[in-house]
Design a protein around this motif. Structure first.
Motif, PDB file in Angstrom:
ATOM      1  N   LEU A 121       1.028  77.643  31.212  1.00 33.71           N
ATOM      2  CA  LEU A 121       1.137  76.390  30.450  1.00 33.71           C
ATOM      3  C   LEU A 121      -0.110  75.531  30.637  1.00 33.71           C
ATOM      4  N   ARG A 122      -0.679  75.553  31.845  1.00 27.07           N
ATOM      5  CA  ARG A 122      -1.934  74.792  32.058  1.00 27.07           C
ATOM      6  C   ARG A 122      -3.049  75.413  31.218  1.00 27.07           C
ATOM      7  N   ASP A 123      -3.090  76.738  31.196  1.00 27.42           N
ATOM      8  CA  ASP A 123      -4.109  77.445  30.408  1.00 27.42           C
ATOM      9  C   ASP A 123      -3.934  77.104  28.921  1.00 27.42           C
TER      10      ASP A 123
ATOM     11  N   GLU B  57       8.554  81.098  37.038  1.00 24.20           N
ATOM     12  CA  GLU B  57       8.081  79.712  37.204  1.00 24.20           C
ATOM     13  C   GLU B  57       6.603  79.696  37.585  1.00 24.20           C
ATOM     14  N   LYS B  58       6.234  80.512  38.553  1.00 26.23           N
ATOM     15  CA  LYS B  58       4.845  80.475  39.039  1.00 26.23           C
ATOM     16  C   LYS B  58       3.863  80.879  37.941  1.00 26.23           C
ATOM     17  N   THR B  59       4.151  81.983  37.284  1.00 27.06           N
ATOM     18  CA  THR B  59       3.203  82.442  36.257  1.00 27.06           C
ATOM     19  C   THR B  59       3.206  81.479  35.075  1.00 27.06           C
TER      20      THR B  59
ATOM     21  N   GLN C 251      -2.611  74.329  27.716  1.00 28.53           N
ATOM     22  CA  GLN C 251      -3.045  72.941  27.488  1.00 28.53           C
ATOM     23  C   GLN C 251      -4.573  72.872  27.366  1.00 28.53           C
ATOM     24  N   ILE C 252      -5.260  73.640  28.214  1.00 28.70           N
ATOM     25  CA  ILE C 252      -6.729  73.652  28.145  1.00 28.70           C
ATOM     26  C   ILE C 252      -7.171  74.263  26.818  1.00 28.70           C
ATOM     27  N   ALA C 253      -6.503  75.326  26.412  1.00 29.28           N
ATOM     28  CA  ALA C 253      -6.863  75.989  25.146  1.00 29.28           C
ATOM     29  C   ALA C 253      -6.653  75.055  23.967  1.00 29.28           C
TER      30      ALA C 253
ATOM     31  N   LEU D  20      -5.665  67.876  27.966  1.00 29.00           N
ATOM     32  CA  LEU D  20      -6.617  68.125  29.022  1.00 29.00           C
ATOM     33  C   LEU D  20      -8.033  68.067  28.457  1.00 29.00           C
ATOM     34  N   TRP D  21      -8.957  68.832  29.098  1.00 27.62           N
ATOM     35  CA  TRP D  21     -10.363  68.696  28.745  1.00 27.62           C
ATOM     36  C   TRP D  21     -10.946  69.996  28.216  1.00 27.62           C
ATOM     37  N   PRO D  22     -11.752  69.931  27.155  1.00 30.30           N
ATOM     38  CA  PRO D  22     -12.414  71.151  26.670  1.00 30.30           C
ATOM     39  C   PRO D  22     -13.618  71.447  27.565  1.00 30.30           C
TER      40      PRO D  22
ATOM     41  N   HIS E 205      -8.957  82.376  39.641  1.00 36.08           N
ATOM     42  CA  HIS E 205      -8.105  83.550  39.818  1.00 36.08           C
ATOM     43  C   HIS E 205      -6.657  83.230  39.495  1.00 36.08           C
ATOM     44  N   CYS E 206      -6.405  82.029  39.025  1.00 34.74           N
ATOM     45  CA  CYS E 206      -5.016  81.665  38.681  1.00 34.74           C
ATOM     46  C   CYS E 206      -4.818  81.744  37.170  1.00 34.74           C
ATOM     47  N   LEU E 207      -5.510  80.828  36.472  1.00 38.07           N
ATOM     48  CA  LEU E 207      -5.273  80.702  35.041  1.00 38.07           C
ATOM     49  C   LEU E 207      -5.758  81.916  34.256  1.00 38.07           C
ATOM     50  N   THR E 208      -6.721  82.647  34.800  1.00 40.14           N
ATOM     51  CA  THR E 208      -7.268  83.782  34.036  1.00 40.14           C
ATOM     52  C   THR E 208      -6.337  84.985  34.081  1.00 40.14           C
TER      53      THR E 208
ATOM     54  N   GLY F 248     -21.806  71.668  28.505  1.00 43.11           N
ATOM     55  CA  GLY F 248     -20.490  72.306  28.418  1.00 43.11           C
ATOM     56  C   GLY F 248     -19.396  71.515  29.085  1.00 43.11           C
ATOM     57  N   ARG F 249     -19.742  70.405  29.740  1.00 41.28           N
ATOM     58  CA  ARG F 249     -18.698  69.638  30.451  1.00 41.28           C
ATOM     59  C   ARG F 249     -18.787  68.148  30.143  1.00 41.28           C
ATOM     60  N   ASN F 250     -19.591  67.821  29.102  1.00 44.55           N
ATOM     61  CA  ASN F 250     -19.674  66.422  28.642  1.00 44.55           C
ATOM     62  C   ASN F 250     -19.958  65.469  29.818  1.00 44.55           C
TER      63      ASN F 250
HETATM   64  N1  SAJ Z   1     -10.537  73.549  33.144  1.00 46.83           N
HETATM   65  C1  SAJ Z   1     -10.870  73.111  31.863  1.00 46.83           C
HETATM   66  N2  SAJ Z   1     -10.273  71.992  31.383  1.00 46.83           N
HETATM   67  C2  SAJ Z   1      -9.350  71.298  32.128  1.00 46.83           C
HETATM   68  C3  SAJ Z   1      -9.013  71.769  33.437  1.00 46.83           C
HETATM   69  C4  SAJ Z   1      -9.630  72.896  33.919  1.00 46.83           C
HETATM   70  O1  SAJ Z   1     -11.705  73.698  31.177  1.00 46.83           O
HETATM   71  O2  SAJ Z   1      -8.838  70.291  31.655  1.00 46.83           O
HETATM   72  C5  SAJ Z   1     -11.168  74.767  33.631  1.00 46.83           C
HETATM   73  C6  SAJ Z   1     -11.967  74.546  34.888  1.00 46.83           C
HETATM   74  O3  SAJ Z   1     -13.310  74.257  34.578  1.00 46.83           O
HETATM   75  C7  SAJ Z   1     -11.841  75.884  35.602  1.00 46.83           C
HETATM   76  C8  SAJ Z   1     -10.505  76.441  35.132  1.00 46.83           C
HETATM   77  O4  SAJ Z   1     -10.129  75.679  33.990  1.00 46.83           O
HETATM   78  O5  SAJ Z   1     -12.873  76.761  35.191  1.00 46.83           O
HETATM   79  C9  SAJ Z   1      -9.389  76.370  36.165  1.00 46.83           C
HETATM   80  O6  SAJ Z   1      -9.361  75.048  36.618  1.00 46.83           O
HETATM   81  P1  SAJ Z   1      -8.088  74.513  37.494  1.00 46.83           P
HETATM   82  O7  SAJ Z   1      -8.334  73.073  37.727  1.00 46.83           O
HETATM   83  O8  SAJ Z   1      -6.838  74.919  36.851  1.00 46.83           O
HETATM   84  O9  SAJ Z   1      -8.285  75.226  38.908  1.00 46.83           O
HETATM   85  P2  SAJ Z   1      -7.521  76.465  39.508  1.00 46.83           P
HETATM   86  O10 SAJ Z   1      -7.790  77.702  38.734  1.00 46.83           O
HETATM   87  O11 SAJ Z   1      -7.858  76.466  40.954  1.00 46.83           O
HETATM   88  O12 SAJ Z   1      -5.994  76.113  39.306  1.00 46.83           O
HETATM   89  C10 SAJ Z   1      -5.226  75.772  40.417  1.00 46.83           C
HETATM   90  C11 SAJ Z   1      -3.797  76.151  40.108  1.00 46.83           C
HETATM   91  N3  SAJ Z   1      -3.043  75.997  41.330  1.00 46.83           N
HETATM   92  C12 SAJ Z   1      -2.324  77.055  41.772  1.00 46.83           C
HETATM   93  O13 SAJ Z   1      -2.236  78.115  41.181  1.00 46.83           O
HETATM   94  C13 SAJ Z   1      -1.625  76.832  43.048  1.00 46.83           C
HETATM   95  C14 SAJ Z   1      -3.223  75.254  39.047  1.00 46.83           C
HETATM   96  O14 SAJ Z   1      -1.814  75.485  38.946  1.00 46.83           O
HETATM   97  C15 SAJ Z   1      -3.427  73.809  39.384  1.00 46.83           C
HETATM   98  O15 SAJ Z   1      -2.927  73.008  38.322  1.00 46.83           O
HETATM   99  C16 SAJ Z   1      -4.922  73.559  39.545  1.00 46.83           C
HETATM  100  O16 SAJ Z   1      -5.368  74.372  40.637  1.00 46.83           O
HETATM  101  C17 SAJ Z   1      -5.177  72.109  39.877  1.00 46.83           C
HETATM  102  O17 SAJ Z   1      -4.469  71.265  39.301  1.00 46.83           O
HETATM  103  O18 SAJ Z   1      -6.129  71.856  40.625  1.00 46.83           O
END
Ligand code: SAJ
Length: 486
Positions: A243-245, A236-238, A247-249, A285-287, A294-297, A451-453
């Motif tokens: 899945l967030r990564d 679940e955690k990973t 969505q961003i991709a 999400l957002w490009p 250290h989470c999504l990477t 890079g962030r519009n």
């Molecule tokens: N990013 C994008 N587009 C987006 C969202 C983020 O390019 O739409 C980029 C950010 O610029 C950043 C990277 O992704 O470089 C990570 O952003 P993040 O908002 O996911 O921040 P994190 O890495 O701190 O993710 C944490 C995670 N929380 C935990 O692991 C407990 C993640 O699960 C959360 O969803 C996220 O915080 C959050 O929502 O703030």
């Protein structure tokens, strides 16, 4: 049924021990400290000990914490006050002496598992294993051990259990309880997240899950415990981050398509996001300039390792790459795309990267933070440097970075710049005006890569900038105008 039924004797041992009253928290990082002070603030717990190795990098925290001083730089609402309170009441103290684990009812372990080296994407598990060894060596019969670090699925019931059993001479699920309860906190809202996010608690058996639920439900105000097996909790955690990564991709790939088809990604996104009806919502999400942190990477690679481990039979289409691996490759491509946009911009005004001056704005991986772990800016910086450009970096929140000079002087970094690249959406960059940047750069047609519009392309184009934006296919081929004297 959340997990295997426990042997009867563990339930009897815990019943005899009674409710949890003394807790240890291993790892005084941004997860361990708020957890420890929250536990210590509750009346049902008589003592919480924070364990911290007296290491060069973190040993200083021991004294700070024992003086009730918050060791973290950033703003953490509620943390300093709570820390001062529990220290003054003698309910929390910090120590490098793990022998104090012997009389504790529960010990949580929140030790980071960063990359050994980004190149091979393997996690550095040595500090975590050391922590497990120290706990195993000192804990008593009937203790609950909770692994909070993000780990590859299979770790809790595998190597973690093996270390604890080998060091303690006891058996998990018989003499002590063992759970995986992954942290889900974000810097800047640590206390609130611990109290309000639902908490996944995965036991190696039912009695362990119940003991873990007893511990974590005590600090929840809004959230609830979601019990499951230990390995399910690791997946679940990973997966929540993979899945967030992903969505961003998807947003990044769509942005690249929009650039190629010369349309505005953000118009397309607005249309997609307008689908809000029950069951048809789209999570778009957002490009951007890249994905750091250290989470999504790294969490996708934990998930992939778990799904390809020994004795795992995965039925998956042949010659099809994992979506999660592809997502990582797309997100890691974005800083290179930023470089392509910047080089194209220079080419439009007959310049090559060699010898030009480039200003990179933003080194932190998230806005208005100094956290630079796995920053996307570093790849852009390397590409620019390797091309022979003179590169300057600005970030108001980052104090320093090995091998890279990070300036806090925005004007100084933009001074004489042929190109400006915005990588982090720090609030202060939104105030940049075409006039101020033109005056500082001193060139008639500076290249601006957003890079962030966060800036309005038309304002800068009207003043002679060569504009390039991630997702801005509608603007990236604009006519170059002469500066309008306003
Ligand atoms: N990013 C994008 N587009 C987006 C969202 C983020 O390019 O739409 C980029 C950010 O610029 C950043 C990277 O992704 O470089 C990570 O952003 P993040 O908002 O996911 O921040 P994190 O890495 O701190 O993710 C944490 C995670 N929380 C935990 O692991 C407990 C993640 O699960 C959360 O969803 C996220 O915080 C959050 O929502 O703030």
């Amino acid at each position: 049924m959340t997990s295997l039924p426990s042997r009867r004797d563990l339930a009897a041992i815990l019943a005899e021990r009674g409710p949890i009253r003394k807790i240890g928290v291993v790892g005084m990082g941004y997860v361990g400290v708020p957890s420890a002070v929250l536990f210590a603030s509750l009346p049902q717990y008589s003592k919480v000990i924070g364990f911290q190795r007296n290491s060069k990098t973190s040993g200083h925290k021991i004294d700070l914490l024992n003086q009730g001083i918050n060791p973290f730089a950033g703003e953490e609402p509620g943390l300093s006050a709570l820390l001062g309170e529990v220290v003054s009441k003698g309910k929390f103290s910090c120590s490098p002496d793990f022998s104090q684990c012997s009389h504790l009812d529960a010990v949580t372990i929140a030790i980071q598992t960063p990359f050994l080296s980004p190149r091979d994407l393997e996690p550095d598990l040595a500090p975590l294993f050391d922590g497990l060894k120290m706990v195993g060596r000192n804990m008593g019969k009937g203790a609950l051990v909770s692994l909070e670090s993000t780990v590859t699925p299979g770790t809790t019931v595998g190597i973690a259990r093996e270390i604890l059993e080998a060091e303690s001479g006891m058996a998990a699920g018989e003499d002590f309880a063992l759970v995986h309860a992954p942290e889900r906190v974000m810097v800047g809202r640590l206390i609130r997240n611990l109290q309000e996010h639902d908490r996944i608690v995965g036991g190696i058996d039912e009695v362990s899950s119940r003991r873990g639920t007893e511990l974590y439900s005590s600090i929840l105000t809004k959230g609830r415990v979601i019990p499951m097996s230990a390995t399910s909790a690791e997946v679940e955690k990973t997966a929540e981050n993979a899945l967030r990564d992903l969505q961003i991709a998807a947003a990044n790939q769509l942005a690249l398509y929009c650039e190629a088809m010369q349309v505005n990604f953000f118009d397309v996104r607005e249309g997609i996001a307008s689908l809000r009806e029950e069951g048809v919502t789209r999570a778009i999400l957002w490009p951007g300039a890249g994905v750091g942190g250290h989470c999504l990477t790294k969490d996708s690679y934990h998930l992939e390792r778990g799904a390809s481990g020994r004795n795992i039979h995965l039925d998956f289409p042949k010659r099809v790459n994992s979506l999660f691996q592809s997502a990582r490759q797309i997100n890691d491509f974005m800083p290179r795309h930023m470089w392509h946009l910047l080089s194209e911009g220079l080419a439009r005004i007959g310049k090559v990267p060699v010898g030009v001056k480039i200003a990179i704005l933003g080194w932190a991986f998230i806005p208005d933070s100094g956290d630079f772990r796995n920053t996307p800016s570093e790849l852009l910086w390397s590409l620019a440097r390797d091309s022979g450009a003179r590169v300057k970096v600005h970030d108001p929140y980052v104090g320093g970075y090995a091998g890279v000079h990070i300036s806090h002087d925005l004007e100084g970094v933009i001074q004489d710049a042929d190109a400006i690249a915005i990588v982090t959406a720090h609030q202060m960059y939104r105030a940049l005006t075409p006039e101020s940047v033109l005056n500082l750069s001193g060139v008639p047609h500076p290249v601006l890569v957003d890079g962030r519009n966060i800036l309005d392309p038309s304002r800068f184009i009207a003043q002679g900038f060569v504009y390039k934006g991630v997702g801005r296919g509608d603007q990236n081929h604009h006519l170059i105008e002469d500066r309008r004297i306003t």
